[in-house]
Write a protein that holds these residues in place. Structure first.
Motif, short mmCIF file in Angstrom:
data_model
loop_
_atom_site.label_atom_id
_atom_site.label_comp_id
_atom_site.label_asym_id
_atom_site.label_seq_id
_atom_site.Cartn_x
_atom_site.Cartn_y
_atom_site.Cartn_z
N THR A 94 0.38 -12.19 24.32
CA THR A 94 -0.01 -13.33 25.14
C THR A 94 0.12 -14.58 24.27
O THR A 94 -0.45 -14.64 23.18
CB THR A 94 -1.46 -13.17 25.64
N SER A 97 -2.67 -19.45 27.72
CA SER A 97 -3.44 -19.25 28.95
C SER A 97 -3.86 -20.61 29.48
O SER A 97 -4.19 -21.50 28.70
CB SER A 97 -4.70 -18.42 28.68
N GLN A 106 -1.33 -16.66 32.36
CA GLN A 106 -0.91 -16.44 30.99
C GLN A 106 0.61 -16.47 30.88
O GLN A 106 1.32 -16.05 31.79
CB GLN A 106 -1.38 -15.07 30.49
N GLY A 135 -3.94 -13.78 34.49
CA GLY A 135 -4.68 -13.13 33.42
C GLY A 135 -5.97 -12.53 33.89
O GLY A 135 -6.46 -12.82 34.97
#
Length: 140
Positions: A94, A97, A106, A135
């Motif tokens: 990741t 975000s 994300q 997310g």
């Protein structure tokens, strides 16, 4: 998705476009996926993390999904820089975000292992893309 000899053109399917327009932010998979597990889904993918982050930023500013995708592709001077795809992938990391329409979105680096070309799955190797996913986040 450069260097895939026409692959990127075949994995962008009408069902994927409908999913983005209807949902506003397509999910790359329906359930949480642990890193390095293979998942299958339909969602927005981009060639670079910057393109994916720009798409998310435009969405956070209120742009419609199709308008945000077109803007990113225009800026990249590549009509296939970002688009919708039906893919099998492994989540890598990741990268960012951001809240979009009261949801955590994300930017995730993924390794694409196959793509759906409208009539079947086509294996792919060594293709890194950047997915835009809803997310999980924590509720406080």
């Amino acid at each position: 998705m450069r260097g895939t000899s026409g692959f990127s053109h075949r994995i962008f399917i009408g069902a994927a476009a409908a999913a983005l327009v209807l949902s506003g932010m397509a999910r790359a998979d329906a359930a949480p996926v642990a890193d390095h597990d293979t998942a299958v889904g339909v969602g927005m993918i981009c060639n670079t993390s910057q393109q994916a982050e720009r798409f998310v930023a435009l969405r956070a500013q209120g742009s419609a999904p199709d308008k945000a995708m077109a803007a990113v592709n225009d800026e990249a001077k590549d009509p296939h820089a970002c688009g919708l795809a039906a893919i099998a992938f492994m989540r890598d990391a990741t990268l960012d975000s951001k809240p979009v329409a009261d949801k955590l979105v994300q930017v995730v680096r993924i390794n694409v292992v196959a793509g759906f070309n409208g009539s079947g799955w086509q294996p792919v190797s060594g293709l890194v893309q950047y997915a835009v996913m809803e997310g999980e986040g924590e509720t406080i």
